[in-house]
Design a protein around this motif. Structure first.
Motif, mmCIF file in Angstrom:
data_model
loop_
_atom_site.group_PDB
_atom_site.id
_atom_site.type_symbol
_atom_site.label_atom_id
_atom_site.label_comp_id
_atom_site.label_asym_id
_atom_site.label_seq_id
_atom_site.Cartn_x
_atom_site.Cartn_y
_atom_site.Cartn_z
ATOM 1 N N ALA A 293 0.414 -1.370 -0.142
ATOM 2 C CA ALA A 293 -0.194 -0.252 0.294
ATOM 3 C C ALA A 293 1.120 0.877 0.282
ATOM 4 C CB ALA A 293 -0.617 -0.227 1.295
ATOM 5 N N GLY A 294 0.365 2.471 -0.608
ATOM 6 C CA GLY A 294 0.568 3.679 -0.722
ATOM 7 C C GLY A 294 1.632 3.855 -2.217
ATOM 8 N N TYR A 295 2.449 5.246 -1.568
ATOM 9 C CA TYR A 295 3.220 5.617 -2.673
ATOM 10 C C TYR A 295 4.615 4.751 -3.247
ATOM 11 C CZ TYR A 295 0.617 10.333 -1.978
ATOM 12 O OH TYR A 295 0.135 11.047 -2.400
ATOM 13 N N TRP A 296 4.618 3.921 -1.962
ATOM 14 C CA TRP A 296 6.179 3.089 -1.741
ATOM 15 C C TRP A 296 6.173 2.057 -1.554
ATOM 16 C CZ3 TRP A 296 10.173 5.861 -3.819
ATOM 17 C CH2 TRP A 296 10.447 6.937 -3.004
ATOM 18 N N GLN A 297 4.579 1.383 -1.923
ATOM 19 C CA GLN A 297 3.977 -0.230 -1.921
ATOM 20 C C GLN A 297 4.220 -1.038 -0.926
ATOM 21 O OE1 GLN A 297 1.290 -1.353 -4.858
ATOM 22 N NE2 GLN A 297 0.786 0.339 -3.600
ATOM 23 N N PHE A 298 4.945 -0.355 0.437
ATOM 24 C CA PHE A 298 4.945 -0.846 1.266
ATOM 25 C C PHE A 298 3.571 -2.398 2.442
ATOM 26 C CE2 PHE A 298 7.558 2.571 2.751
ATOM 27 C CZ PHE A 298 9.062 1.641 2.997
ATOM 28 N N MET A 299 4.551 -3.753 1.954
ATOM 29 C CA MET A 299 4.030 -4.817 2.771
ATOM 30 C C MET A 299 3.581 -4.146 4.187
ATOM 31 S SD MET A 299 2.953 -6.488 0.157
ATOM 32 C CE MET A 299 2.238 -8.373 1.219
ATOM 33 N N LYS A 300 2.690 -5.001 4.991
ATOM 34 C CA LYS A 300 2.128 -4.566 6.071
ATOM 35 C C LYS A 300 3.696 -5.113 6.891
ATOM 36 C CE LYS A 300 -2.891 -5.169 6.844
ATOM 37 N NZ LYS A 300 -3.997 -5.754 7.473
ATOM 38 N N ALA A 301 3.980 -6.446 6.812
ATOM 39 C CA ALA A 301 5.306 -6.218 7.889
ATOM 40 C C ALA A 301 6.500 -5.447 8.194
ATOM 41 C CB ALA A 301 5.656 -7.844 7.903
ATOM 42 N N THR A 302 6.811 -5.324 6.609
ATOM 43 C CA THR A 302 8.078 -4.118 5.863
ATOM 44 C C THR A 302 7.816 -3.101 6.867
ATOM 45 O OG1 THR A 302 8.611 -5.757 3.987
ATOM 46 C CG2 THR A 302 9.687 -3.609 4.057
ATOM 47 N N GLY A 303 6.481 -2.715 6.041
ATOM 48 C CA GLY A 303 6.092 -1.186 7.175
ATOM 49 C C GLY A 303 6.009 -0.934 8.561
ATOM 50 N N SER A 304 5.921 -1.993 9.026
ATOM 51 C CA SER A 304 5.933 -2.195 10.299
ATOM 52 C C SER A 304 7.495 -2.156 11.187
ATOM 53 C CB SER A 304 5.035 -3.515 11.062
ATOM 54 O OG SER A 304 3.871 -2.988 10.798
ATOM 55 N N SER A 305 8.190 -3.048 10.700
ATOM 56 C CA SER A 305 9.689 -3.184 11.151
ATOM 57 C C SER A 305 10.230 -1.442 10.607
ATOM 58 C CB SER A 305 10.150 -4.063 9.897
ATOM 59 O OG SER A 305 10.438 -3.663 8.652
ATOM 60 N N TYR A 306 9.775 -0.440 9.982
ATOM 61 C CA TYR A 306 10.088 0.434 9.827
ATOM 62 C C TYR A 306 9.258 1.909 10.552
ATOM 63 C CZ TYR A 306 13.603 -1.011 7.272
ATOM 64 O OH TYR A 306 15.205 -1.669 6.440
ATOM 65 N N ASP A 307 8.951 1.144 11.559
ATOM 66 C CA ASP A 307 7.879 2.269 13.115
ATOM 67 C C ASP A 307 6.380 2.764 12.034
ATOM 68 O OD1 ASP A 307 9.813 1.489 14.763
ATOM 69 O OD2 ASP A 307 11.284 3.035 14.208
ATOM 70 N N LEU A 308 6.392 2.687 11.262
ATOM 71 C CA LEU A 308 4.814 2.613 10.436
ATOM 72 C C LEU A 308 3.780 2.171 11.228
ATOM 73 C CD1 LEU A 308 5.123 2.730 6.200
ATOM 74 C CD2 LEU A 308 5.878 4.818 7.931
ATOM 75 N N GLU A 309 3.168 2.728 12.038
ATOM 76 C CA GLU A 309 1.234 2.262 12.355
ATOM 77 C C GLU A 309 0.989 1.703 11.751
ATOM 78 O OE1 GLU A 309 -1.380 4.174 15.503
ATOM 79 O OE2 GLU A 309 -0.095 5.143 14.938
ATOM 80 N N ILE A 310 0.085 0.989 11.631
ATOM 81 C CA ILE A 310 -0.459 0.172 10.893
ATOM 82 C C ILE A 310 -2.054 -0.461 12.008
ATOM 83 C CG2 ILE A 310 -0.810 -1.383 8.857
ATOM 84 C CD1 ILE A 310 2.299 -1.766 8.158
#
Length: 338
Positions: A153-170
């Protein structure tokens, strides 16, 4: 004798009737055709070549269609693309052709550059990410907040696991993969980590940033496994899945076209580009039970609130002094205020 003469005369009359009927019908057809042609002449005048300009199925759209000329060396992040090899040349040429003549998509990307690229470039400079990597966002999402079939998802197409590992709240209320600034910073950190891993595991590679881009697409474990099994450390020597095999060529094609649009027949002025609107921010440290009420209390609407804050994923927001959120609001007059 009289009966024979009568039959002969009757045959002549019948023949003349049939013949005159055909003549009459033909004249009516010609008349209708002439009338239609006359109407077209008035509505859609003929040009000097006596050909119609405009009108149904007769729109003249002058254009020159030719193959882009690859006359110079091409680099991605200062890493040379070996175009002297037939396979490499053709793969790059195909991406250049696809995006040169995919007019609507390429024009939209050009317009969006004006809105997002300065902000992305500033963030990349902070983390020492080469500017060419910015074009990865076009390959991933066309600079749009989209969702892939796999759930990226998003401009940079993060999967949930990867986004969470870089401190993105999901969560059900907040998904910071849709937060432009936070997701861009996470992408910088992710790309920097990929580059470091590749440089550490394959110190002799001449294409670390090219490989980092490929790893962003397919995942570093899979890329490392392919490099180890195939015993190569150069992206252009790897046998990869179709999407990743095209990935760097697509990014580089975007770079070449968007940095030199006039060479590919695109002529946009600064006024044609999209621009960031004037906004201001408010800090929220108490729970919002209804975002519609919050928006109206700020002189805006839920639609505008969600447009500027797409990371808000429900109609509530749980906040506290220890966990506040910063919400962006428009400084421009709102439609409903007219």
């Amino acid at each position: 004798m009289i009966m024979k003469l009568a039959k002969h005369i009757l045959s002549i009359v019948v023949f003349l009737f049939v013949a005159l009927s055909f003549v009459f019908l033909a004249e009516r057809g010609m008349s209708a055709t002439d009338k239609t042609q006359s109407s077209l002449d008035r509505v859609y005048p003929a040009n000097d070549q006596n050909q119609f300009v405009g009108g149904p199925l007769m729109i003249a759209l002058p254009q020159e269609v030719r193959a882009p000329n690859i006359s110079s060396e091409v680099y991605f992040c200062q890493e040379r693309m070996p175009l002297e090899f037939t396979d490499i040349y053709e793969r790059f040429d195909q991406e250049l052709l696809r995006n040169t003549y995919w007019h609507s998509s390429t024009l939209l990307n050009m317009k969006r550059l004006g809105k997002y690229f300065d902000a992305i470039g500033a963030m990349f400079d902070r983390y020492n990410i080469p500017p060419d990597v910015r074009y990865l966002a076009i390959a991933e999402s066309n600079l749009s907040n989209v969702v892939s079939p796999a759930g990226a998802a998003g401009y940079w197409q993060f999967m949930k696991a990867t986004g969470s590992s870089y401190d993105l709240e999901i969560s059900s209320e907040v998904d910071e993969r849709y937060h432009f600034e936070k997701a861009t910073e996470a992408a910088c950190l992710f790309l920097r980590d990929l580059h470091r891993q590749i440089a550490n595991d394959f110190p002799n590679t001449k294409t670390p940033w090219t490989l980092a881009a490929a790893a962003y697409n397919m995942g570093y474990p899979a890329l490392k496994r392919a490099m180890t099994q195939q015993q190569v450390d150069n992206y252009y020597d790897l046998h990869l899945n179709q999407e990743t095999a095209r990935y760097v060529f697509r990014i580089t094609a975007f770079k070449v076209i968007l940095e030199h649009p006039e060479d590919f027949g695109y002529n946009l002025s600064q006024n044609d580009l999209y621009a960031m609107e004037e906004t201001y921010t408010v800090s929220v440290d108490t729970t919002l039970r209804d975002l519609t009420d919050f928006a109206l209390s700020r002189g805006t609407t839920l639609k505008e609130l969600k447009r500027l804050n797409p990371w808000l994923r429900s109609n509530t927001l749980t906040a506290s002094p220890s966990k506040p959120y910063v919400i962006t609001l428009s400084s421009e007059p709102q439609v409903h205020q007219d």
